[in-house]
Every structure is written in structure tokens, then in C-alpha cells.
Scaffold this active site. Structure first.
Site, short mmCIF file in Angstrom:
data_model
loop_
_atom_site.label_atom_id
_atom_site.label_comp_id
_atom_site.label_asym_id
_atom_site.label_seq_id
_atom_site.Cartn_x
_atom_site.Cartn_y
_atom_site.Cartn_z
N CYS A 205 43.00 -33.18 -75.79
CA CYS A 205 43.45 -32.74 -77.12
C CYS A 205 44.85 -32.14 -76.99
O CYS A 205 45.28 -31.79 -75.89
CB CYS A 205 42.47 -31.73 -77.72
SG CYS A 205 42.17 -30.34 -76.66
N GLU A 263 54.01 -24.86 -65.46
CA GLU A 263 54.64 -26.01 -64.80
C GLU A 263 56.14 -26.11 -65.03
O GLU A 263 56.85 -26.69 -64.21
CB GLU A 263 53.95 -27.32 -65.19
CG GLU A 263 54.18 -27.75 -66.63
CD GLU A 263 53.59 -29.14 -66.90
OE1 GLU A 263 52.41 -29.34 -66.63
OE2 GLU A 263 54.35 -30.01 -67.39
N HIS A 295 52.26 -33.65 -63.22
CA HIS A 295 52.55 -34.30 -64.51
C HIS A 295 53.00 -35.75 -64.32
O HIS A 295 54.03 -36.17 -64.83
CB HIS A 295 53.60 -33.50 -65.30
CG HIS A 295 53.40 -33.61 -66.79
ND1 HIS A 295 53.40 -32.52 -67.62
CD2 HIS A 295 53.16 -34.69 -67.60
CE1 HIS A 295 53.20 -32.93 -68.87
NE2 HIS A 295 53.05 -34.25 -68.87
P1 NAD Z 1 46.33 -38.06 -80.14
O1 NAD Z 1 47.03 -37.31 -81.21
O2 NAD Z 1 46.16 -39.55 -80.27
O3 NAD Z 1 44.87 -37.44 -79.92
C1 NAD Z 1 44.58 -36.08 -79.89
C2 NAD Z 1 43.16 -35.90 -80.38
O4 NAD Z 1 42.81 -34.52 -80.23
C3 NAD Z 1 42.99 -36.26 -81.88
O5 NAD Z 1 41.90 -37.14 -82.04
C4 NAD Z 1 42.74 -34.91 -82.53
O6 NAD Z 1 41.88 -34.98 -83.66
C5 NAD Z 1 42.08 -34.13 -81.39
N1 NAD Z 1 42.12 -32.69 -81.56
C6 NAD Z 1 43.07 -31.93 -82.19
N2 NAD Z 1 42.70 -30.63 -82.17
C7 NAD Z 1 41.50 -30.57 -81.54
C8 NAD Z 1 40.62 -29.52 -81.22
N3 NAD Z 1 40.89 -28.26 -81.57
N4 NAD Z 1 39.48 -29.83 -80.57
C9 NAD Z 1 39.18 -31.12 -80.23
N5 NAD Z 1 39.98 -32.16 -80.51
C10 NAD Z 1 41.13 -31.89 -81.15
O7 NAD Z 1 47.08 -37.70 -78.78
P2 NAD Z 1 47.08 -38.51 -77.40
O8 NAD Z 1 48.18 -39.51 -77.39
O9 NAD Z 1 45.69 -38.97 -77.11
O10 NAD Z 1 47.50 -37.35 -76.37
C11 NAD Z 1 46.69 -36.21 -76.17
C12 NAD Z 1 47.48 -35.17 -75.41
O11 NAD Z 1 47.68 -35.62 -74.07
C13 NAD Z 1 48.91 -34.93 -75.94
O12 NAD Z 1 48.91 -33.96 -76.99
C14 NAD Z 1 49.64 -34.44 -74.73
O13 NAD Z 1 49.61 -33.01 -74.71
C15 NAD Z 1 48.83 -34.99 -73.55
N6 NAD Z 1 49.58 -35.97 -72.75
C16 NAD Z 1 49.70 -35.78 -71.40
C17 NAD Z 1 50.38 -36.71 -70.62
C18 NAD Z 1 50.53 -36.56 -69.12
O14 NAD Z 1 51.36 -37.26 -68.52
N7 NAD Z 1 49.76 -35.72 -68.47
C19 NAD Z 1 50.97 -37.82 -71.24
C20 NAD Z 1 50.82 -37.99 -72.61
C21 NAD Z 1 50.13 -37.06 -73.35
#
Ligand code: NAD
Length: 330
Positions: A205, A263, A295
Site C-alpha cells: 500500500c 533510507e 530499493h
Molecule cells: P497502487 O496505487 O496501484 O495500489 C495501492 C493500493 O493500496 C490501492 O489498491 C489502494 O486502495 C491501497 N491502499 C491505500 N490505502 C490503504 C490502506 N490504508 N490499507 C490498505 N490498502 C490501502 O500502487 P502500486 O503501483 O501498486 O504501488 C504500491 C506502492 O509500492 C507505492 O505507493 C510505492 O510506495 C511502492 N513502490 C515501491 C517500489 C520499490 O522499488 N520498492 C517501486 C514502486 C512502488
């Protein structure tokens, strides 16, 4: 458009130069992170391009506005490092790359699980030193286990499908459940139920006021003894101190993280010759059941190509005054 690209690494230069052949922007690369102290570097540019650990807070935005910068292009999906209210009131447009390759991150989450579960990181080092013993390398099968997915958007959804394909019983928690996942046999449950029933919990999330420290002393206590926690979302979804205590108490069985609360002071740089000042990550690195990557979950050829292309297209739309398909607003 004249673009100041901050936190630039060699791979940014490579992939952005290649993608820019189609767009013809004028890109200047800065190794520095964007923050209040470095914002003056954006003088003379139309837009700044930033990554996950650049700090686009109110003060930075004030300087960018004074320099007549028009836009902030995030070359990532998360936007927790941008003060959107300040950007809007300063008239700065913010764009991002909403989905560059969800599979890159979901597959990395799986890599963390399989590495921790089968101890391949230890086996690799052992064999290189001529130690072919299997002592203390006993692993476990992932198939048949209950896997809890918190946040089933693009990445969490992809991860849920992978785990389902591996024969896991997949539970999910999201404020906006995805019907197609429910139809594919993924069971949406409450957060407490997910934590208490899962053998593996994976966080997908976004980081916001509601999700900050969602994994803390109380929620860790709900998890099964010996369970695995995976975080490829954002560091502050986890209270690091509480996780360390749980590992010391031998309650949390495994921790795999690609993101870390502090980080921005560590990641994306070679610090092997420095004296590590961060005692929390130093402690985490001592646990045999903790695996940390810096990351890199997004870091695939496919994702880098998509990130560069979408970012430059976002900026082209901004330059030509067209509708910003990937705009982020308050
Ligand atoms: P997304 O917006 O498609 O999905 C996020 C989901 O989380 C949505 O379905 C939303 O409804 C849900 N959500 C929001 N608040 C919530 C809560 N309180 N409890 C439960 N669920 C909740 O985003 P995504 O593209 O799937 O990415 C998710 C996260 O991954 C990004 O926000 C980013 O922080 C992280 N990310 C990390 C990397 C990495 O390299 N490690 C890369 C890309 C993204």
C-alpha cells in the site's frame, strides 16, 4: 523542455538519453538530491525530475516557484515525498509514472521470500568458500502457505496472482477491493484477520498518514509466531524499532525489506568505506533471518525503459499544455 534531473545515476543517464531521442528535451543531470539546499540548481529550468528520496517539501517548492520552474516529474510511482498542497498553491504541476512494471516489484517480493525461505543467500556464500554442508540450511515450501497481501493495487494485485499461482492461500486487505482478484479466488478479509492468519505478510500500500507505522508493536503481536514480513512498499509502513524488538523476542520469524525508514541517508550510494551511523539498520543487518535490498525492487531493464519514456512523455504533455494523463493532485 529544459529539465533538471536530480539524484541522477549512470543508469538514469543511459535510459533517459535513449528515450529522449523521441522527445527532444534538454536534460541536465545532477547527482545531488533535490531539497531546499540544492533547489537553486533548478535555476533556468522549466521542470525538475525527481526520484523517491528527493525532498519536494514546502520550502523547496517555494524556491522552485521563485525560479519559475513549472513542473515536478516524479520518475517513480509513490509521491509521499512531495507536498502536493504546497505544489498546487505554487502553481506547480506534479506528474508521476503510475505503473512502470508492477511485475518488477512483485517478482522482487517473491525473490525476497524464496531467498529467506530457502536461505540461498547463505548457500551462495558457503559454496563459494568450499563449504558444501547442508547444516542449518533447512528451508520451507511456499506453496500451501497462507500469504497476506496488504494493498492490492497494481503491484499487490500482481503479487497476489503470483502467490496464488504458486499454490498459496492468498488473503488480501485493501480499502478498495479489486473484484477481479476476488473472482480469481483471493479472499478479502479485515487487517487483523489477515495478520493473524498469514504465514507471510507482504506490504504493497502507499505511505500516507493512515498507513505510517501500520506494522507496529500491536500489529506485530497479531502475527503468527515465526511469520515472515516483506516490505517493498515504503520504509515507514513499518516501525523499525518495534520490528527489531519482535525479531529479538523471536516472534517475527523473517524480515525481507527493500525499503527502509531512514533510507534517504543511505540508499543509492556506495557507503562501503564509510562508518555506518545508522544503528537501526546496523542491528537489522546482524539478524540471520533478515534480508535487506537497497530499493532495487523496481530495478529492471523493462521498468527503466518504461520510467524514462513515461516521464519524458509526461513532460512533453506539460510543455504542450495538453491534459496531463499522469498528474498527481491533492
Ligand atoms: P497502487 O496505487 O496501484 O495500489 C495501492 C493500493 O493500496 C490501492 O489498491 C489502494 O486502495 C491501497 N491502499 C491505500 N490505502 C490503504 C490502506 N490504508 N490499507 C490498505 N490498502 C490501502 O500502487 P502500486 O503501483 O501498486 O504501488 C504500491 C506502492 O509500492 C507505492 O505507493 C510505492 O510506495 C511502492 N513502490 C515501491 C517500489 C520499490 O522499488 N520498492 C517501486 C514502486 C512502488
Amino acid at each position: 523542455m529544459k529539465i533538471a534531473l536530480f539524484s541522477s545515476m549512470s543508469y538514469d543517464s543511459e535510459y533517459f538519453s535513449s528515450a529522449n531521442q523521441e522527445f527532444g528535451h534538454e536534460i541536465t543531470h545532477f547527482e545531488a538530491r533535490l531539497r531546499e539546499r540544492t533547489a537553486h540548481l533548478a535555476d533556468g529550468f522549466d521542470a525538475v525530475c525527481v526520484f523517491v528520496n528527493d525532498v519536494v517539501d514546502r520550502e523547496t517548492i517555494r524556491i522552485l516557484k521563485d525560479l519559475e520552474v513549472k513542473g515536478v516529474a516524479l520518475r517513480c510511482a509513490g509521491f509521499n515525498n512531495v507536498d502536493l498542497e504546497a505544489a498546487e498553491s505554487a502553481g506547480l504541476r506534479v506528474v508521476r509514472v503510475p505503473a512502470y512494471s508492477p511485475r518488477s516489484v512483485s517478482e522482487h517480493a517473491l525473490a525476497l521470500i524464496l531467498t529467506l525461505g530457502r536461505k540461498t543467500h547463505k548457500a551462495y556464500n558457503r559454496v563459494r568458500e568450499g563449504n558444501f554442508s547442508l547444516e542449518r540450511l533447512t528451508g520451507f515450501e511456499v506453496g500451501g502457505k497462507t500469504v497476506g497481501v496488504i494493498g492490492t493495487g497494481k503491484i499487490g494485485g500482481s503479487f497476489a496472482r503470483i502467490m496464488s499461482g504458486m499454490g498459496c492461500n492468498v488473503l488480501a486487505y485493501d480499502k478498495l477491493p479489486d473484484e477481479s482478484l476476488a473472482n480469481a479466488g483471493i479472499a478479502y478479509v479485515g487487517l487483523e484477520g489477515l495478520l493473524s492468519e498469514s504465514d507471510i505478510v507482504s506490504l504493497h500500500c502507499p505511505l500516507n498518514a493512515e498507513t505510517t507505522y501500520m506494522i507496529n508493536r500491536e500489529t506485530l503481536a497479531l502475527m503468527k509466531p515465526g511469520a515472515m514480513l516483506i516490505n517493498t512498499g515504503r520504509g515507514a509502513l513499518i516501525n523499525t524499532n518495534d520490528v527489531i524488538l519482535s525479531l529479538k523476542e523471536k516472534h517475527l520469524g523473517y524480515l525481507g525489506i527493500d525499503v527502509y525508514e531512514q533510507e534517504e541517508k543511505l540508499f543509492f550510494r556506495d557507503r562501503s568505506e564509510e562508518i555506518l551511523q545508522d544503528d537501526q539498520i546496523a542491528r537489522l543487518m546482524t539478524f540471520p533471518n533478515v534480508l535487506i535490498t537497497a530499493h532495487q525492487a523496481f530495478f529492471t531493464h523493462e521498468a527503466l525503459e518504461e520510467i524514462a519514456e513515461t516521464t519524458l512523455r509526461n513532460l512533453k504533455e506539460m510543455e504542450e499544455g495538453r491534459t496531463l494523463v499522469n498528474e498527481v493532485r491533492v
